[in-house]
Design an enzyme around this catalytic site. Structure first.
Site, mmCIF file in Angstrom:
data_model
loop_
_atom_site.group_PDB
_atom_site.id
_atom_site.type_symbol
_atom_site.label_atom_id
_atom_site.label_comp_id
_atom_site.label_asym_id
_atom_site.label_seq_id
_atom_site.Cartn_x
_atom_site.Cartn_y
_atom_site.Cartn_z
ATOM 1 N N THR A 1 100.464 39.224 -36.412
ATOM 2 C CA THR A 1 101.536 38.638 -35.602
ATOM 3 C C THR A 1 102.494 37.937 -36.546
ATOM 4 O O THR A 1 102.096 37.475 -37.615
ATOM 5 C CB THR A 1 101.006 37.604 -34.591
ATOM 6 O OG1 THR A 1 100.226 36.650 -35.302
ATOM 7 C CG2 THR A 1 100.166 38.241 -33.532
ATOM 8 N N GLU B 1 98.545 41.359 -29.640
ATOM 9 C CA GLU B 1 97.127 41.278 -29.290
ATOM 10 C C GLU B 1 96.766 42.101 -28.058
ATOM 11 O O GLU B 1 95.596 42.195 -27.696
ATOM 12 C CB GLU B 1 96.740 39.808 -29.039
ATOM 13 C CG GLU B 1 96.832 38.911 -30.252
ATOM 14 C CD GLU B 1 98.204 38.267 -30.419
ATOM 15 O OE1 GLU B 1 99.203 38.865 -29.954
ATOM 16 O OE2 GLU B 1 98.296 37.179 -31.019
ATOM 17 N N LYS C 1 109.926 19.646 -20.807
ATOM 18 C CA LYS C 1 109.386 18.752 -19.781
ATOM 19 C C LYS C 1 110.336 17.582 -19.573
ATOM 20 O O LYS C 1 110.460 16.721 -20.439
ATOM 21 C CB LYS C 1 108.002 18.251 -20.191
ATOM 22 C CG LYS C 1 107.307 17.539 -19.043
ATOM 23 C CD LYS C 1 105.804 17.675 -19.120
ATOM 24 C CE LYS C 1 105.197 17.498 -17.747
ATOM 25 N NZ LYS C 1 103.760 17.562 -17.740
ATOM 26 N N TRP D 1 109.092 20.729 -15.169
ATOM 27 C CA TRP D 1 109.300 21.726 -16.221
ATOM 28 C C TRP D 1 110.634 22.434 -16.059
ATOM 29 O O TRP D 1 111.009 22.812 -14.965
ATOM 30 C CB TRP D 1 108.182 22.774 -16.181
ATOM 31 C CG TRP D 1 106.833 22.227 -16.533
ATOM 32 C CD1 TRP D 1 105.812 21.998 -15.672
ATOM 33 C CD2 TRP D 1 106.368 21.841 -17.832
ATOM 34 N NE1 TRP D 1 104.724 21.488 -16.353
ATOM 35 C CE2 TRP D 1 105.045 21.380 -17.681
ATOM 36 C CE3 TRP D 1 106.947 21.822 -19.104
ATOM 37 C CZ2 TRP D 1 104.290 20.921 -18.753
ATOM 38 C CZ3 TRP D 1 106.195 21.369 -20.172
ATOM 39 C CH2 TRP D 1 104.877 20.920 -19.985
HETATM 40 P P1 AMP Z 1 104.643 39.884 -30.302
HETATM 41 O O1 AMP Z 1 103.191 39.759 -30.498
HETATM 42 O O2 AMP Z 1 105.438 39.616 -31.528
HETATM 43 O O3 AMP Z 1 105.003 41.171 -29.656
HETATM 44 O O4 AMP Z 1 105.083 38.739 -29.299
HETATM 45 C C1 AMP Z 1 104.503 38.598 -28.033
HETATM 46 C C2 AMP Z 1 105.247 37.563 -27.229
HETATM 47 O O5 AMP Z 1 106.588 38.003 -26.976
HETATM 48 C C3 AMP Z 1 104.669 37.318 -25.857
HETATM 49 O O6 AMP Z 1 103.573 36.439 -25.886
HETATM 50 C C4 AMP Z 1 105.870 36.734 -25.121
HETATM 51 O O7 AMP Z 1 106.030 35.358 -25.401
HETATM 52 C C5 AMP Z 1 107.029 37.486 -25.728
HETATM 53 N N1 AMP Z 1 107.419 38.590 -24.849
HETATM 54 C C6 AMP Z 1 107.014 39.875 -24.908
HETATM 55 N N2 AMP Z 1 107.592 40.597 -23.936
HETATM 56 C C7 AMP Z 1 108.373 39.762 -23.229
HETATM 57 C C8 AMP Z 1 109.239 39.891 -22.095
HETATM 58 N N3 AMP Z 1 109.446 41.049 -21.496
HETATM 59 N N4 AMP Z 1 109.878 38.785 -21.645
HETATM 60 C C9 AMP Z 1 109.712 37.601 -22.247
HETATM 61 N N5 AMP Z 1 108.932 37.407 -23.330
HETATM 62 C C10 AMP Z 1 108.257 38.469 -23.811
#
Ligand code: AMP
Length: 542
Positions: free
Chosen positions: A183, A327, A438, A443
């Protein structure tokens, strides 16, 4: 009593075998770093993956060995994607947008013994090679383009030349590791998700099931999402399953390059993060036309602004807003509309497309409130999203501390996303837990405020971050990258928000930036913004 059916392992090598037989001529088109446009079918892709797998074995790569890539989307990267796991080794994609220190950290942590790289990254690797003393380098090009280099590197095409083009693939348990992806690590060191053959196979079957109908028969798909970001959302595995052609864009991901490639290659479906679609949309507006065949986009990685979804939809391009994480392989939910929703009025359909869609088969979801209890799936109650399923990480590679933090006592993975879930499983992401604001015990969702503000024509990109406040705990500050020369005022922005938000949810102040800082996966880096504006004083505190 056990069922009396064969128990054949779900191995990724079966995907190439299947596509080579059933869809030999669906194409892999690659805009290569060398500057040319290359074409090959799935049959040739299999033949070349066979050659590469034999070369890897000759070089001593075997079960469990980690083989890294630092490369753009192209056919050679795809061949590595299939050849490495096919012999039981692990394909570890490194994100070239990470800092050099992070790349070295990851390569060491993963224990990579070999690294395949595009020509682009040779100068960078020459600088890093002293920190990677045992790494074997392979440059993904042919003899004619092989550069002078200080890496003592092998040439990719030389490795393949003259080798057999067919083989029986080795067999091993389907739970064998097949891929590794870290990540982006906006906080702390990057953490590795270790996929298995089984998880990737189940992920591609589920993806084909939910997206197949909208993609159509043997679609032509443009993965703008990089192969180094969660397996390009599984496309290298889903594409051979459905006989798709893949149009690989290489390093040029700006709106004009993508428009031209979509047009010349008849791309029907394109996949990528919202920032990419902003670029393509601006290009479509400038040219007054969409690429003719384009009719579908998949967007995820961060929230898609409503105004952008509407813009695409008005041009006849179906927007599928999906949610997932490194993940979760990544697809967790996706927004193709169910049959009963397809004829709803435009505004109602856009409301639905603002959500992150319904859960994908095999991914269970729950939300846990502040008090630690499970919240109802009524579309209103909010909490941290937890997921469970065969395509979800059970922990992080060689990182017991992070694994223990991520998995709850019942074996669910805590996503760090704050969400609500409707009775039909539609997921609405409210925020990252750390990005929620917050204010006075209530929120404020930064995603909601950003999405609505983006309807203002003067705003190209915006991000809302929390500022400490003595009375309210936190108040929102909006950071704006302007679309033109004029700077939209706080008052104008609040007018745009007025119909959907309460006054206390409006930002207290607005600041302007020339460029938005982005993370390695193309998302706005709120961490950087929080750091940059930490001394900003809100108007009522001046
Ligand atoms: P990554 O592991 O880099 O793909 O990041 C995952 C994170 O991206 C998720 O936990 C979300 O916070 C964000 N994310 C992924 N898809 C979306 C979406 N469609 N809308 C908003 N946030 C998203």
């Amino acid at each position: 009593m056990d069922g009396l059916m064969m128990n054949r392992p779900l191995l990724q090598s079966s995907l190439l075998d299947f596509a080579a037989e059933s869809f030999p001529n669906s194409e892999i088109v690659s805009r290569r770093v060398e500057g040319d446009l290359h074409r090959q079918g799935w049959a040739q892709t299999r033949a070349r993956a066979v050659q590469l797998s034999l070369a890897l074995q000759d070089l001593g790569i075997g079960m469990g060995d980690r083989v890294a890539t630092l490369a753009w989307n192209g056919h050679r990267h795809l061949e590595i994607y299939h050849a490495v796991p096919a012999i039981g080794a692990v394909c570890h994609t490194i994100n070239p947008r990470l800092s050099p220190e992070q790349m070295c950290f990851i390569a060491h942590h993963a224990g990579d013994g070999m690294l395949f790289t595009d020509l682009t990254f040779v100068p960078l690797l020459e600088k890093l090679k002293d920190q990677l003393p045992t790494m074997r380098f392979v440059i993904m090009t042919d003899r004619a383009h092989m550069p002078e280099n200080g890496l003592d590197a092998l040439c990719y095409e030389d490795l393949l030349e003259g080798r057999a083009t067919d083989r029986e693939w080795p067999e091993f348990p389907e739970t064998t590791a097949s891929g590794l992806c870290y990540t982006s690590g906006t906080t702390g060191d990057p953490k590795g998700t270790l996929y298995s053959h089984r998880s990737n196979m189940l992920h591609s079957l589920a993806t084909a099931a939910v997206l197949g109908p909208d993609l159509g028969i043997q679609p032509r798909i443009l993965p703008v999402v990089p192969l180094f970001h969660v397996n390009a959302w599984g496309l290298p595995f889903t594409a051979p399953l459905i006989g798709a052609s893949l149009v690989m864009p290489g390093p040029h991901l700006d709106g004009a390059s993508l428009w031209d490639l979509c047009q010349s290659e008849g791309v029907q479906s394109a996949w990528g993060v919202p920032t990419i679609w902003q670029g393509l949309y601006a290009e479509m507006k400038a040219r007054g036309a969409k690429p003719e065949a384009l009719r579908h986009i998949v967007v995820g990685g961060s929230a898609m602004p409503r105004s952008l979804t509407e813009g695409f939809e008005k041009l006849g391009i179906d927007v599928n807003h999906a949610w997932g994480m490194t993940e979760t392989s990544p697809l967790g939910s996706q927004g193709s509309l169910s049959a009963d929703k397809r004829d709803l009025p435009f505004d109602r359909r856009m409301d639905l497309k603002q959500t992150q869609g319904r859960r994908v088969f095999g991914v269970e979801m729950k939300i846990i409130g502040d008090d630690g209890t499970r919240q109802p799936h009524d579309g209103k109650a909010m909490g941290e999203l937890y997921v469970r399923g065969s395509t979800v990480a059970a922990g992080y590679y060689k990182n017991p501390d992070a694994s223990a933090k991520a998995i709850d006592k019942d074996g669910w993975f805590g996503t760090g996303d704050i969400a609500s879930i409707a009775p039909d499983s539609t997921l609405t992401l409210r925020d990252r837990a750390k990005d929620l604001i917050k204010s006075g015990g209530e929120w404020i969702s930064s995603i909601d405020v950003e999405n609505l503000a983006l309807a203002h024509p003067g705003i190209a990109q915006c991000a809302v971050i929390a500022m400490p406040h003595p009375k309210w705990d936190e108040r929102p500050l909006m950071v704006v990258k302007c679309a033109g020369d004029a700077r939209p005022t706080l008052e104008e922005i609040c007018t745009t928000l007025e119909t959907h938000l309460a006054r206390w949810q409006f930002p207290d102040d607005v600041v302007y930036v020339e460029e938005m800082p982005l993370t390695a996966t193309g998302k706005i880096s709120k961490l950087t913004l929080r750091e940059r504006f930490k001394d900003h004083v809100l108007p009522d505190l001046r």
